[in-house]
Design a protein around this motif. Structure first.
Motif, PDB file in Angstrom:
ATOM      1  N   LEU A   1       9.042  -3.754   5.192  1.00  6.92           N
ATOM      2  CA  LEU A   1       9.816  -4.896   4.696  1.00  6.92           C
ATOM      3  C   LEU A   1      10.851  -5.345   5.726  1.00  6.92           C
ATOM      4  CD1 LEU A   1      10.333  -3.773   0.994  1.00  6.92           C
ATOM      5  CD2 LEU A   1       8.836  -5.589   1.838  1.00  6.92           C
ATOM      6  N   THR A   2      11.427  -4.395   6.447  1.00  7.97           N
ATOM      7  CA  THR A   2      12.360  -4.748   7.514  1.00  7.97           C
ATOM      8  C   THR A   2      11.651  -5.550   8.606  1.00  7.97           C
ATOM      9  OG1 THR A   2      13.661  -2.746   7.097  1.00  7.97           O
ATOM     10  CG2 THR A   2      13.948  -3.823   9.230  1.00  7.97           C
ATOM     11  N   ALA A   3      10.428  -5.126   8.924  1.00  3.14           N
ATOM     12  CA  ALA A   3       9.661  -5.871   9.924  1.00  3.14           C
ATOM     13  C   ALA A   3       9.345  -7.285   9.435  1.00  3.14           C
ATOM     14  CB  ALA A   3       8.358  -5.132  10.250  1.00  3.14           C
ATOM     15  N   ILE A   4       9.062  -7.419   8.124  1.00  5.90           N
ATOM     16  CA  ILE A   4       8.823  -8.752   7.557  1.00  5.90           C
ATOM     17  C   ILE A   4      10.048  -9.633   7.742  1.00  5.90           C
ATOM     18  CG2 ILE A   4       8.521 -10.014   5.387  1.00  5.90           C
ATOM     19  CD1 ILE A   4       6.643  -7.826   4.480  1.00  5.90           C
ATOM     20  N   SER A   5      11.228  -9.074   7.453  1.00  4.34           N
ATOM     21  CA  SER A   5      12.458  -9.834   7.596  1.00  4.34           C
ATOM     22  C   SER A   5      12.668 -10.276   9.042  1.00  4.34           C
ATOM     23  CB  SER A   5      13.643  -8.991   7.131  1.00  4.34           C
ATOM     24  OG  SER A   5      14.861  -9.656   7.361  1.00  4.34           O
ATOM     25  N   ARG A   6      12.436  -9.347   9.990  1.00  9.32           N
ATOM     26  CA  ARG A   6      12.646  -9.683  11.399  1.00  9.32           C
ATOM     27  C   ARG A   6      11.630 -10.718  11.876  1.00  9.32           C
ATOM     28  NH1 ARG A   6      12.303  -4.986  13.064  1.00  9.32           N
ATOM     29  NH2 ARG A   6      10.140  -5.008  13.815  1.00  9.32           N
TER      30      ARG A   6
ATOM     31  N   HIS B   1       0.815  -1.209   0.000  1.00 11.73           N
ATOM     32  CA  HIS B   1       0.000   0.000   0.000  1.00 11.73           C
ATOM     33  C   HIS B   1       0.858   1.274   0.000  1.00 11.73           C
ATOM     34  CE1 HIS B   1      -3.438   2.580   0.847  1.00 11.73           C
ATOM     35  NE2 HIS B   1      -2.760   3.098   1.871  1.00 11.73           N
ATOM     36  N   LEU B   2       1.988   1.224   0.700  1.00  8.47           N
ATOM     37  CA  LEU B   2       2.811   2.435   0.853  1.00  8.47           C
ATOM     38  C   LEU B   2       3.885   2.578  -0.220  1.00  8.47           C
ATOM     39  CD1 LEU B   2       3.375   2.380   4.727  1.00  8.47           C
ATOM     40  CD2 LEU B   2       1.761   3.794   3.449  1.00  8.47           C
ATOM     41  N   MET B   3       4.197   1.509  -0.923  1.00  5.30           N
ATOM     42  CA  MET B   3       5.307   1.552  -1.863  1.00  5.30           C
ATOM     43  C   MET B   3       5.203   2.687  -2.890  1.00  5.30           C
ATOM     44  SD  MET B   3       8.216   0.135  -2.589  1.00  5.30           S
ATOM     45  CE  MET B   3       8.185  -1.498  -1.877  1.00  5.30           C
ATOM     46  N   PRO B   4       4.042   2.927  -3.504  1.00  2.00           N
ATOM     47  CA  PRO B   4       3.989   3.990  -4.536  1.00  2.00           C
ATOM     48  C   PRO B   4       4.171   5.384  -3.970  1.00  2.00           C
ATOM     49  CG  PRO B   4       2.178   2.423  -4.769  1.00  2.00           C
ATOM     50  CD  PRO B   4       2.788   2.188  -3.438  1.00  2.00           C
ATOM     51  N   THR B   5       3.678   5.633  -2.764  1.00  2.00           N
ATOM     52  CA  THR B   5       3.660   7.018  -2.247  1.00  2.00           C
ATOM     53  C   THR B   5       4.659   7.256  -1.115  1.00  2.00           C
ATOM     54  OG1 THR B   5       1.881   6.402  -0.730  1.00  2.00           O
ATOM     55  CG2 THR B   5       1.240   7.299  -2.889  1.00  2.00           C
ATOM     56  N   GLN B   6       4.929   6.282  -0.295  1.00  2.00           N
ATOM     57  CA  GLN B   6       5.818   6.465   0.856  1.00  2.00           C
ATOM     58  C   GLN B   6       6.814   5.310   0.921  1.00  2.00           C
ATOM     59  OE1 GLN B   6       3.767   7.759   4.538  1.00  2.00           O
ATOM     60  NE2 GLN B   6       1.856   7.625   3.351  1.00  2.00           N
ATOM     61  N   PRO B   7       7.753   5.287  -0.009  1.00  2.00           N
ATOM     62  CA  PRO B   7       8.685   4.143  -0.060  1.00  2.00           C
ATOM     63  C   PRO B   7       9.514   3.980   1.212  1.00  2.00           C
ATOM     64  CG  PRO B   7       9.405   5.938  -1.493  1.00  2.00           C
ATOM     65  CD  PRO B   7       8.019   6.285  -1.063  1.00  2.00           C
ATOM     66  N   GLU B   8       9.773   5.072   1.934  1.00  2.00           N
ATOM     67  CA  GLU B   8      10.569   4.923   3.147  1.00  2.00           C
ATOM     68  C   GLU B   8       9.807   4.154   4.219  1.00  2.00           C
ATOM     69  OE1 GLU B   8       8.078   8.512   3.374  1.00  2.00           O
ATOM     70  OE2 GLU B   8       9.502   7.731   1.909  1.00  2.00           O
TER      71      GLU B   8
END
Length: 406
Positions: free
Chosen positions: A244-249, A231-238
């Motif tokens: 994605l970091t939370a997914i990794s953890r 949902h955030l990738m197009p507008t708020q990539p940061e």
């Protein structure tokens, strides 16, 4: 001798197939037990029968007038019938054949009924106790026929038809006793086998529940973070990068916990060092992981926290974990609250949320996740309740006794 069965999960050895003896007539006994019995107990029994025969044959003859006094041939037959008992468990048919022949020769020579019949009794019992009924009967039948020869052909006074019933009793009685012992032993072996299967099934269910809890919670958190990232990738990539970091953890934590669970299963009860099982002390860490997944969770503890039995501690943690996982899956945008109450005789956990009360498949009382929680709690003698909360949202409550139920 029975081939040893493979080890069952957890290090236990499954019992041999009930009712299926090996060549030596054993029924699932461990090989070293069979060797110990056959190499020590049977020779000792044979020596006792030999002493009994040598000492008691003379007095038996004195008490039975009209019989032929014992001579060298008589004592030789007594010795043969007694000593062959030393291999009765290894070769039961051969033992009975030799014992029957020696006893028949002794009686045909006209000697008195005496201790030699005790050795014959043991040989018949052994065949009935260590062989299936049909082979045992096929061995005992000829032995009976050989024994009864002296009723009509004897150097002494032949009993004739009058002696058939008491003569047959020396075969019928030990045969019946041996068959009864064998049937009881087979029933006990079946009970042990069924118990082993039941314990193995329970262990498989426990492992499946553990894996479900670990994987289900991790995947729910990862799914939520993935939805946020997309949902955030197009507008708020940061912010998407944070998701994605939370997914990794989260995936790493779930894999680590799953690895610990499977490692414990592989080690079983071999005494190896085990990683500590999750408990209520890890609820704050669970809260932090879920906060990263987008679910705000508050934790409130009342009473004096203390060490709990491992099963109770793990069950409490799994209830909290599964309840919060259900919030992620089914509650929609929501917050959750976890309350842990320590009392002298119990520990209670409650999880409430502000989401859609009762909505979604897994939220209902019939949901598989809730069923697993209920099973965990009731298995320890606790109580469990789950359903829509009075002020909206959903409520899961479990009370667990501090003392583990045996």
């Amino acid at each position: 001798m029975e081939t040893p069965q493979p080890a069952a999960p957890g290090g236990t050895r499954a019992g041999a197939v009930a009712g299926r003896p090996g060549p030596d007539g054993t029924h699932g006994a461990a090989p070293w037990v069979v060797r110990w019995r056959s190499r020590l107990l049977d020779p000792v029994l044979a020596l006792l029968l030999l002493v009994m025969g040598l000492v008691g044959t003379g007095p038996a003859s004195d008490n039975q007038p009209g019989t032929v006094p014992p001579d060298g041939a008589a004592y030789a037959a007594v010795a043969v019938a007694a000593l062959v008992v030393a291999v009765r468990r290894r070769w039961p048919r051969a033992t009975l054949a030799v014992s029957a022949l020696a006893t028949a020769v002794y009686l045909v020579l006209g000697h008195a009924y005496g201790p030699i019949l005790v050795a014959f009794f043991v040989a018949v019992y052994t065949v009935a106790a260590y062989l299936p009924v049909r082979p045992a009967a096929l061995a005992a039948g000829p032995a009976l026929a050989v024994l009864l020869v002296h009723m009509f052909f004897s150097a002494g006074a032949a009993p004739g038809l009058v002696g058939l019933v008491p003569g047959a009793a020396w075969v019928v009685v030990p045969f019946a006793v041996g068959v009864t012992v064998r049937l009881n032993r087979d029933a006990a072996a079946r009970n042990r086998s069924e118990q082993a299967r039941r314990l193995a099934d329970e262990e498989r269910l426990r492992v499946a529940q553990e894996v479900h809890d670990v994987v289900g919670h991790g995947l729910a958190a990862i799914h939520m973070q993935a939805e946020i990232a997309l949902h955030l990738m197009p507008t708020q990539p940061e912010r998407a990068e944070s998701a994605l970091t939370a997914i990794s953890r989260t995936s790493k934590d779930a894999l680590d916990e799953l690895r610990v669970t499977l490692a414990v299963v592989r080690r079983g009860d071999d005494g190896g060092e085990r990683s500590p099982a999750p408990g209520l002390a890890q609820v704050p860490a669970l809260r932090d992981r879920l906060a990263g997944a987008g679910l705000p969770v508050t934790v409130e503890v009342s009473g004096e926290p203390r060490a709990l039995p491992v099963a109770v501690d793990l069950a409490g943690y799994r209830v909290v974990q599964e309840a919060l996982t259900n919030v992620l899956r089914h509650a929609g945008p929501a917050t959750a609250a976890v309350r842990i109450r320590y009392a002298p005789a119990e520990v209670a956990v409650e999880v409430t949320d502000t989401g859609r009360g009762g909505a979604g498949v897994g939220r209902g009382v019939g949901g598989s996740g809730l069923a697993g929680m209920r099973e965990r709690v009731t298995a320890l003698g606790g109580s469990f309740d789950a359903g829509p909360a009075a002020d909206g949202g959903f409520r899961v409550y479990a009370s667990l006794p501090v003392e583990e139920r045996s």
